[in-house]
Scaffold this motif. Sequence first.
Motif, PDB file in Angstrom:
ATOM      1  N   THR A  36       0.652   5.060   4.955  1.00 13.05           N
ATOM      2  CA  THR A  36      -0.382   4.089   4.607  1.00 13.05           C
ATOM      3  C   THR A  36      -0.576   4.103   3.096  1.00 13.05           C
ATOM      4  O   THR A  36      -0.223   5.070   2.435  1.00 13.05           O
ATOM      5  N   LYS A  37      -1.134   3.025   2.578  1.00 13.41           N
ATOM      6  CA  LYS A  37      -1.509   2.978   1.157  1.00 13.41           C
ATOM      7  C   LYS A  37      -3.016   3.154   1.068  1.00 13.41           C
ATOM      8  O   LYS A  37      -3.771   2.546   1.828  1.00 13.41           O
ATOM      9  N   VAL A  38      -3.447   3.958   0.118  1.00 13.89           N
ATOM     10  CA  VAL A  38      -4.878   4.151  -0.137  1.00 13.89           C
ATOM     11  C   VAL A  38      -5.119   3.825  -1.603  1.00 13.89           C
ATOM     12  O   VAL A  38      -4.413   4.317  -2.475  1.00 13.89           O
ATOM     13  N   GLN A  39      -6.111   2.980  -1.842  1.00 13.40           N
ATOM     14  CA  GLN A  39      -6.506   2.664  -3.210  1.00 13.40           C
ATOM     15  C   GLN A  39      -7.707   3.532  -3.549  1.00 13.40           C
ATOM     16  O   GLN A  39      -8.650   3.623  -2.767  1.00 13.40           O
ATOM     17  N   ILE A  40      -7.657   4.178  -4.703  1.00 15.20           N
ATOM     18  CA  ILE A  40      -8.745   5.055  -5.124  1.00 15.20           C
ATOM     19  C   ILE A  40      -9.348   4.477  -6.392  1.00 15.20           C
ATOM     20  O   ILE A  40      -8.662   4.323  -7.402  1.00 15.20           O
ATOM     21  N   ARG A  41     -10.615   4.138  -6.324  1.00 12.86           N
ATOM     22  CA  ARG A  41     -11.325   3.642  -7.508  1.00 12.86           C
ATOM     23  C   ARG A  41     -12.031   4.830  -8.143  1.00 12.86           C
ATOM     24  O   ARG A  41     -12.925   5.420  -7.549  1.00 12.86           O
ATOM     25  N   LEU A  42     -11.598   5.144  -9.324  1.00 12.62           N
ATOM     26  CA  LEU A  42     -12.110   6.325 -10.010  1.00 12.62           C
ATOM     27  C   LEU A  42     -13.427   6.028 -10.712  1.00 12.62           C
ATOM     28  O   LEU A  42     -13.746   4.877 -11.022  1.00 12.62           O
ATOM     29  N   ALA A  43     -14.173   7.086 -10.986  1.00 13.23           N
ATOM     30  CA  ALA A  43     -15.486   6.949 -11.623  1.00 13.23           C
ATOM     31  C   ALA A  43     -15.386   6.350 -13.018  1.00 13.23           C
ATOM     32  O   ALA A  43     -16.344   5.749 -13.506  1.00 13.23           O
ATOM     33  N   ASP A  44     -14.219   6.471 -13.676  1.00 12.09           N
ATOM     34  CA  ASP A  44     -14.060   5.896 -15.016  1.00 12.09           C
ATOM     35  C   ASP A  44     -13.726   4.410 -14.979  1.00 12.09           C
ATOM     36  O   ASP A  44     -13.514   3.784 -16.002  1.00 12.09           O
ATOM     37  N   GLY A  45     -13.664   3.822 -13.772  1.00 12.23           N
ATOM     38  CA  GLY A  45     -13.391   2.389 -13.636  1.00 12.23           C
ATOM     39  C   GLY A  45     -11.944   2.067 -13.368  1.00 12.23           C
ATOM     40  O   GLY A  45     -11.614   0.949 -12.997  1.00 12.23           O
ATOM     41  N   SER A  46     -11.037   3.013 -13.543  1.00 10.02           N
ATOM     42  CA  SER A  46      -9.626   2.744 -13.271  1.00 10.02           C
ATOM     43  C   SER A  46      -9.349   2.935 -11.783  1.00 10.02           C
ATOM     44  O   SER A  46     -10.225   3.370 -11.026  1.00 10.02           O
ATOM     45  N   ARG A  47      -8.133   2.600 -11.371  1.00  9.05           N
ATOM     46  CA  ARG A  47      -7.798   2.776  -9.962  1.00  9.05           C
ATOM     47  C   ARG A  47      -6.401   3.360  -9.832  1.00  9.05           C
ATOM     48  O   ARG A  47      -5.542   3.196 -10.698  1.00  9.05           O
ATOM     49  N   LEU A  48      -6.209   4.027  -8.733  1.00 10.08           N
ATOM     50  CA  LEU A  48      -4.907   4.586  -8.364  1.00 10.08           C
ATOM     51  C   LEU A  48      -4.569   4.054  -6.983  1.00 10.08           C
ATOM     52  O   LEU A  48      -5.446   3.914  -6.137  1.00 10.08           O
ATOM     53  N   ILE A  49      -3.300   3.766  -6.766  1.00 11.73           N
ATOM     54  CA  ILE A  49      -2.835   3.374  -5.439  1.00 11.73           C
ATOM     55  C   ILE A  49      -1.727   4.339  -5.064  1.00 11.73           C
ATOM     56  O   ILE A  49      -0.808   4.563  -5.850  1.00 11.73           O
ATOM     57  N   GLN A  50      -1.842   4.915  -3.881  1.00 10.23           N
ATOM     58  CA  GLN A  50      -0.875   5.928  -3.477  1.00 10.23           C
ATOM     59  C   GLN A  50      -0.547   5.780  -1.999  1.00 10.23           C
ATOM     60  O   GLN A  50      -1.410   5.460  -1.195  1.00 10.23           O
ATOM     61  N   ARG A  51       0.714   6.050  -1.676  1.00  2.92           N
ATOM     62  CA  ARG A  51       1.137   6.113  -0.273  1.00  2.92           C
ATOM     63  C   ARG A  51       0.890   7.528   0.224  1.00  2.92           C
ATOM     64  O   ARG A  51       1.156   8.504  -0.474  1.00  2.92           O
ATOM     65  N   PHE A  52       0.378   7.628   1.431  1.00  3.99           N
ATOM     66  CA  PHE A  52       0.172   8.897   2.111  1.00  3.99           C
ATOM     67  C   PHE A  52       0.664   8.740   3.539  1.00  3.99           C
ATOM     68  O   PHE A  52       0.658   7.632   4.085  1.00  3.99           O
ATOM     69  N   ASN A  53       1.055   9.853   4.157  1.00  2.00           N
ATOM     70  CA  ASN A  53       1.304   9.843   5.597  1.00  2.00           C
ATOM     71  C   ASN A  53      -0.046   9.880   6.306  1.00  2.00           C
ATOM     72  O   ASN A  53      -1.038  10.349   5.753  1.00  2.00           O
ATOM     73  N   HIS A  54      -0.067   9.391   7.533  1.00  2.00           N
ATOM     74  CA  HIS A  54      -1.307   9.419   8.309  1.00  2.00           C
ATOM     75  C   HIS A  54      -1.801  10.854   8.489  1.00  2.00           C
ATOM     76  O   HIS A  54      -2.990  11.078   8.680  1.00  2.00           O
ATOM     77  N   THR A  55      -0.872  11.825   8.421  1.00  2.00           N
ATOM     78  CA  THR A  55      -1.223  13.236   8.644  1.00  2.00           C
ATOM     79  C   THR A  55      -1.698  13.948   7.371  1.00  2.00           C
ATOM     80  O   THR A  55      -2.113  15.099   7.452  1.00  2.00           O
TER      81      THR A  55
END
Length: 190
Positions: free
Chosen positions: A116-135
Amino acid sequence: VQILLKLWRNGFSLDDGELRSYSDPTNAQFLESVKRGEIPVELQRLVHGAQVNLDMEDHQEQEYVKPRLRFKAFSGEGQKLGSLTPEIVSTPSSPEEEEKSILNAPVLIDDSKPATKVQIRLADGSRLIQRFNHTHRIKDIRDFIIQSRPAFATVDFVLVTTFPNKELTDETLTLQEADILNTVILQQLK
Protein backbone atom coordinates in the motif's frame (compact mmCIF):
# COMPACT_ATOMS: atom_id res chain seq x y z
CA VAL A 1 -36.17 46.02 4.95
CA GLN A 2 -36.20 48.48 7.85
CA ILE A 3 -35.01 52.03 7.01
CA LEU A 4 -34.94 55.01 9.38
CA LEU A 5 -35.36 58.49 7.85
CA LYS A 6 -34.18 61.27 10.20
CA LEU A 7 -35.20 64.82 9.40
CA TRP A 8 -32.72 67.50 10.60
CA ARG A 9 -32.74 71.30 10.44
CA ASN A 10 -30.17 71.32 7.62
CA GLY A 11 -31.10 68.10 5.77
CA PHE A 12 -32.00 64.45 6.29
CA SER A 13 -30.21 61.14 6.73
CA LEU A 14 -31.08 57.51 6.12
CA ASP A 15 -30.25 55.16 8.98
CA ASP A 16 -26.89 56.42 10.28
CA GLY A 17 -25.73 57.67 6.89
CA GLU A 18 -24.39 61.04 5.76
CA LEU A 19 -26.42 64.25 5.81
CA ARG A 20 -28.30 64.91 2.58
CA SER A 21 -29.17 68.53 1.86
CA TYR A 22 -32.79 69.61 1.33
CA SER A 23 -31.66 71.89 -1.52
CA ASP A 24 -30.27 69.08 -3.70
CA PRO A 25 -32.90 68.32 -6.44
CA THR A 26 -32.40 64.54 -6.10
CA ASN A 27 -32.99 64.74 -2.35
CA ALA A 28 -36.04 67.01 -2.85
CA GLN A 29 -37.54 64.42 -5.23
CA PHE A 30 -36.81 61.70 -2.62
CA LEU A 31 -38.71 63.63 0.08
CA GLU A 32 -41.64 64.41 -2.29
CA SER A 33 -42.09 60.66 -2.85
CA VAL A 34 -42.14 60.10 0.92
CA LYS A 35 -44.71 62.91 1.41
CA ARG A 36 -46.97 61.29 -1.20
CA GLY A 37 -46.72 57.99 0.71
CA GLU A 38 -44.65 56.29 -1.97
CA ILE A 39 -41.39 54.42 -1.61
CA PRO A 40 -38.70 56.50 -3.36
CA VAL A 41 -37.20 54.94 -6.50
CA GLU A 42 -33.75 54.97 -4.86
CA LEU A 43 -34.99 52.69 -2.05
CA GLN A 44 -36.89 50.44 -4.45
CA ARG A 45 -33.64 49.79 -6.33
CA LEU A 46 -31.77 49.29 -3.07
CA VAL A 47 -34.06 46.55 -1.73
CA HIS A 48 -34.72 44.79 -5.08
CA GLY A 49 -38.49 44.50 -4.70
CA ALA A 50 -38.52 43.52 -1.01
CA GLN A 51 -41.00 45.13 1.36
CA VAL A 52 -39.77 48.42 2.83
CA ASN A 53 -40.70 49.71 6.27
CA LEU A 54 -39.75 53.40 6.37
CA ASP A 55 -39.73 54.93 9.86
CA MET A 56 -39.23 58.64 10.45
CA GLU A 57 -37.72 60.64 13.29
CA ASP A 58 -38.14 64.39 13.57
CA HIS A 59 -34.97 66.21 14.66
CA GLN A 60 -35.76 69.50 12.85
CA GLU A 61 -34.89 71.53 15.93
CA GLN A 62 -31.35 70.13 15.85
CA GLU A 63 -28.39 70.42 13.55
CA TYR A 64 -27.19 67.17 12.04
CA VAL A 65 -24.58 65.47 14.20
CA LYS A 66 -22.62 62.69 12.60
CA PRO A 67 -23.31 59.55 14.66
CA ARG A 68 -20.42 57.74 16.28
CA LEU A 69 -19.64 54.48 14.60
CA ARG A 70 -21.15 51.60 16.46
CA PHE A 71 -19.24 48.40 17.05
CA LYS A 72 -20.01 45.91 14.34
CA ALA A 73 -19.05 42.32 14.98
CA PHE A 74 -16.80 40.69 12.42
CA SER A 75 -19.00 39.40 9.63
CA GLY A 76 -16.41 37.98 7.25
CA GLU A 77 -15.05 34.52 6.81
CA GLY A 78 -12.50 33.05 9.14
CA GLN A 79 -9.82 30.40 8.98
CA LYS A 80 -9.37 27.88 11.75
CA LEU A 81 -6.00 28.20 13.43
CA GLY A 82 -4.20 25.15 14.67
CA SER A 83 -5.99 22.86 12.27
CA LEU A 84 -5.07 19.20 12.48
CA THR A 85 -4.31 19.17 8.77
CA PRO A 86 -1.23 21.31 8.13
CA GLU A 87 -0.85 23.24 4.92
CA ILE A 88 1.28 21.44 2.37
CA VAL A 89 4.25 23.69 1.72
CA SER A 90 6.40 21.48 -0.46
CA THR A 91 5.10 18.68 -2.61
CA PRO A 92 6.71 16.66 -5.36
CA SER A 93 6.40 18.71 -8.53
CA SER A 94 5.89 15.74 -10.80
CA PRO A 95 4.96 12.05 -10.71
CA GLU A 96 8.60 11.24 -11.50
CA GLU A 97 9.79 13.13 -8.43
CA GLU A 98 7.13 11.43 -6.32
CA GLU A 99 8.23 8.04 -7.64
CA LYS A 100 11.86 8.94 -6.92
CA SER A 101 11.03 9.64 -3.28
CA ILE A 102 9.45 6.19 -3.10
CA LEU A 103 12.40 4.45 -4.77
CA ASN A 104 14.97 6.07 -2.47
CA ALA A 105 13.00 5.06 0.59
CA PRO A 106 14.73 3.11 3.35
CA VAL A 107 11.78 0.69 3.75
CA LEU A 108 12.22 -2.87 2.51
CA ILE A 109 9.20 -4.04 0.55
CA ASP A 110 8.37 -7.72 0.05
CA ASP A 111 6.89 -7.74 -3.47
CA SER A 112 5.32 -11.18 -2.86
CA LYS A 113 3.02 -9.63 -0.21
CA PRO A 114 0.27 -7.00 -0.63
CA ALA A 115 1.54 -3.43 -0.53
CA THR A 116 0.00 0.00 0.00
CA LYS A 117 1.03 3.64 -0.33
CA VAL A 118 0.86 5.88 2.73
CA GLN A 119 1.18 9.64 2.52
CA ILE A 120 2.68 11.27 5.59
CA ARG A 121 2.12 14.97 6.16
CA LEU A 122 4.90 16.19 8.37
CA ALA A 123 4.62 18.89 11.02
CA ASP A 124 6.91 21.15 8.95
CA GLY A 125 4.33 21.18 6.13
CA SER A 126 6.17 18.83 3.79
CA ARG A 127 4.96 15.37 2.85
CA LEU A 128 6.42 11.94 2.27
CA ILE A 129 4.86 9.15 0.24
CA GLN A 130 6.04 5.63 0.87
CA ARG A 131 5.08 2.10 -0.09
CA PHE A 132 4.67 -0.34 2.78
CA ASN A 133 3.53 -3.94 3.00
CA HIS A 134 0.23 -4.48 4.78
CA THR A 135 2.26 -6.32 7.46
CA HIS A 136 4.51 -3.34 8.26
CA ARG A 137 3.82 -1.83 11.66
CA ILE A 138 3.02 1.73 12.70
CA LYS A 139 6.49 1.79 14.28
CA ASP A 140 7.89 1.31 10.75
CA ILE A 141 6.18 4.55 9.69
CA ARG A 142 7.74 6.37 12.66
CA ASP A 143 11.18 4.92 11.79
CA PHE A 144 10.72 5.90 8.14
CA ILE A 145 9.97 9.52 9.16
CA ILE A 146 13.10 9.66 11.33
CA GLN A 147 15.28 8.11 8.59
CA SER A 148 13.90 10.49 5.98
CA ARG A 149 14.08 13.58 8.20
CA PRO A 150 16.79 13.06 10.87
CA ALA A 151 15.79 16.34 12.55
CA PHE A 152 12.71 14.56 13.91
CA ALA A 153 14.83 11.96 15.75
CA THR A 154 15.06 14.21 18.82
CA VAL A 155 11.51 15.56 18.59
CA ASP A 156 8.56 14.02 20.43
CA PHE A 157 5.71 13.49 17.96
CA VAL A 158 2.57 11.41 17.47
CA LEU A 159 0.98 9.95 14.36
CA VAL A 160 -2.68 10.72 13.74
CA THR A 161 -5.16 9.59 11.09
CA THR A 162 -7.18 12.13 9.14
CA PHE A 163 -10.94 12.27 9.53
CA PRO A 164 -12.00 10.79 11.83
CA ASN A 165 -8.92 11.89 13.76
CA LYS A 166 -7.45 9.08 15.80
CA GLU A 167 -4.04 9.00 17.45
CA LEU A 168 -2.09 5.85 16.54
CA THR A 169 -0.83 4.98 20.03
CA ASP A 170 -0.30 1.23 19.60
CA GLU A 171 2.74 1.13 17.31
CA THR A 172 2.82 -2.67 17.29
CA LEU A 173 -0.30 -2.85 15.10
CA THR A 174 0.17 -3.66 11.42
CA LEU A 175 -1.04 -1.13 8.89
CA GLN A 176 -3.89 -3.49 8.01
CA GLU A 177 -4.89 -3.95 11.68
CA ALA A 178 -4.80 -0.18 12.21
CA ASP A 179 -6.95 0.25 9.06
CA ILE A 180 -4.60 2.79 7.48
CA LEU A 181 -4.05 1.26 4.04
CA ASN A 182 -3.86 3.89 1.26
CA THR A 183 -4.40 6.75 3.70
CA VAL A 184 -2.87 10.01 4.85
CA ILE A 185 -1.14 10.08 8.22
CA LEU A 186 -0.42 13.34 10.03
CA GLN A 187 2.63 13.96 12.18
CA GLN A 188 1.86 16.19 15.16
CA LEU A 189 4.47 17.54 17.51
CA LYS A 190 3.83 17.14 21.23
